[in-house]
Design an enzyme around this catalytic site. Structure first.
Site, short mmCIF file in Angstrom:
data_model
loop_
_atom_site.label_atom_id
_atom_site.label_comp_id
_atom_site.label_asym_id
_atom_site.label_seq_id
_atom_site.Cartn_x
_atom_site.Cartn_y
_atom_site.Cartn_z
CG ASP A 181 -7.11 -3.00 -3.27
OD1 ASP A 181 -7.72 -2.07 -2.67
OD2 ASP A 181 -5.78 -3.22 -3.11
CG HIS A 233 -6.27 -2.25 0.66
ND1 HIS A 233 -5.46 -1.99 -0.49
CD2 HIS A 233 -5.74 -1.83 1.66
CE1 HIS A 233 -4.63 -1.19 -0.30
NE2 HIS A 233 -4.51 -0.94 1.13
CB SER A 272 -0.87 0.19 1.30
OG SER A 272 -2.17 0.69 1.01
#
Length: 434
Positions: free
Chosen positions: A347, A376, A219
């Protein structure tokens, strides 16, 4: 500042609210050919766009990159991607389940605080006992968690365990203020800030001069890592890297972050940022000008926190300017280090439409895998589902081991060439992979 595009979240037990796993259905469009993965190449490889077959087990994946054929060698990809029943049907269910219910392995860690050039500090958490139990030339893996994340996050712990089981040194890079990392200056970190990573890589390389150094980012950490790879380009000291759940295009990610159920993630991450800020708010006492400390301290969204603090700390004219110029999608073209990117088509925080597919296709150093589900930081699939390591972990480790073996062979070949050039007898010289 410690903020980054809203999409750079590290969704953890501490940052997400306790929610019932019944969010509204959020379908993501995805298609793949039944005869094989969608494969793209660059240059001469373009002619193989349709003709080159991949194993049937890869048919559920979108795969882009010149070196896609090597994936057929991976044991972890021998079976098609299949999300765990009852969880993979919805991206929010999978995301939240992984954040709250994934197991957290017990890993003894030893903290090292590293002073940065601007008199700030970051925390490096090393696995205890590695120095005594592993050879000095064992490869080293640096882990970069997501926004507000750190060494306590379950996905980080699982990767520590896997790397250690393969004989790798592993260390977690906790950014300023994260995982109780000390904050000694009125500056956190951001999606655009690579200086701390530069210093961490240099420090690790000095500590292990005989080892190859690699990195994995999730991320926010993935965005920072890819920006660093592009920034260092041909001079990058890393021998390989993996990017997971990277938002890539922060402008697109910001657009999606304020839609529907995504507001839940936005509020949770904003709360986590406020908590970090309030521990160190005295450092910002009396700040005026463009700073809006009150807005940051009471931010109800990541965007508000970035407007009040982050974009000002790092010299951006506006939040949109910050997101546009901090996107790692613009760095892909300059990456000269072997890089594997793994994304999930559904996601909710790192949108599939933000993936720089064309740039990855044109860079022979990059390889992209997009799974049809995963949410995610979820990927509740594979042998260890639903409570064990994410589906990505064995794929990541196989890629890194393959690249490391390749690098070791290149080093040995180079040493033999040097010996031949100096007309030395191989039997009289001890050769080691550096």
């Amino acid at each position: 500042m410690a903020t980054t595009a809203p999409t750079l979240s590290s969704l953890s037990r501490s940052s997400l609210p306790r929610l019932a796993l019944h969010p509204p259905m959020a379908a993501a469009s995805y298609s793949s050919s039944g005869s094989g993965a969608r494969a793209y190449g660059s240059g001469d490889a373009l002619s193989l766009q349709v003709q080159e077959p991949l194993d049937a087990s890869l048919s559920s994946l979108e795969i882009i990159g010149d070196r896609r054929a090597l994936l057929s060698r991976f044991e972890s990809l021998r079976r098609p991607y299949k999300p765990f029943p009852l969880l993979g049907w919805n991206r929010h269910v999978e995301t939240i389940f992984a954040a709250f219910f994934r197991s957290q392995p017990a890993v003894p860690l030893r903290r090292e605080c590293l002073r940065t050039r601007d008199d700030g500090a970051v925390a490096l958490d090393w696995v205890v006992g590695d120095d005594r139990q592993l050879p000095p030339d064992s490869p080293v893996l640096i882990l970069l968690p997501g926004l507000t994340g750190g060494s306590d996050d379950s996905y980080v712990r699982h990767m520590l365990v896997r790397a250690r089981s393969k004989g790798w040194h592993a260390v977690v890079f906790n950014s300023r203020g994260c995982a109780n990392s000390p904050v000694t200056t009125p500056q956190f970190y951001s999606a655009s800030f690579t200086e701390d990573l530069c210093q961490v890589v240099s420090h690790v390389s000095t500590r292990y001069p005989k080892s190859k150094i690699y990195a994995v980012g999730w991320s926010l950490g993935a965005n920072i890592l890819v920006r660093y790879l592009g920034q260092e380009s041909q001079n990058c000291p890393l021998s390989g890297a993996v990017s997971l759940c990277n938002p890539f295009n922060l402008v697109i990610a910001d657009e999606d972050f304020h839609k529907g159920f995504n507001n839940v993630y936005d509020k949770a991450l904003a709360r986590a940022l406020r908590e970090i800020f309030k521990k160190h708010e005295l450092l910002f006492e009396g700040f005026g000008g463009e700073y809006n400390i009150l807005m940051a301290a009471n931010a109800r969204s990541v965007r508000e926190f970035d407007e009040g603090l982050t974009r000002v700390s790092f010299g951006f004219k506006s939040v949109d300017d910050y997101y546009f110029n901090s996107s790692s999608s613009s760095s892909i073209g300059c990456v000269c280090t072997p890089l594997l990117c793994i994304q999930a088509a559904n996601d909710p925080i790192a949108p599939s439409r933000g993936i720089p597919r064309e740039e990855i296709k044109e860079n022979p150093n990059c390889l992209l895998i997009v799974t049809p589900q995963g949410g995610h930081l979820g990927w509740v699939a594979g042998d260890e589902a639903p409570f064990g390591a994410p589906w990505t972990d064995p794929v990541v480790m196989e890629f890194l081991e393959y690249i490391n073996e390749e690098n070791v062979q290149k080093t040995e070949a180079g040493q033999f060439d040097e010996l031949d050039g100096s007309q030395q007898s191989p039997s009289s010289v001890s050769i080691h992979a550096q």
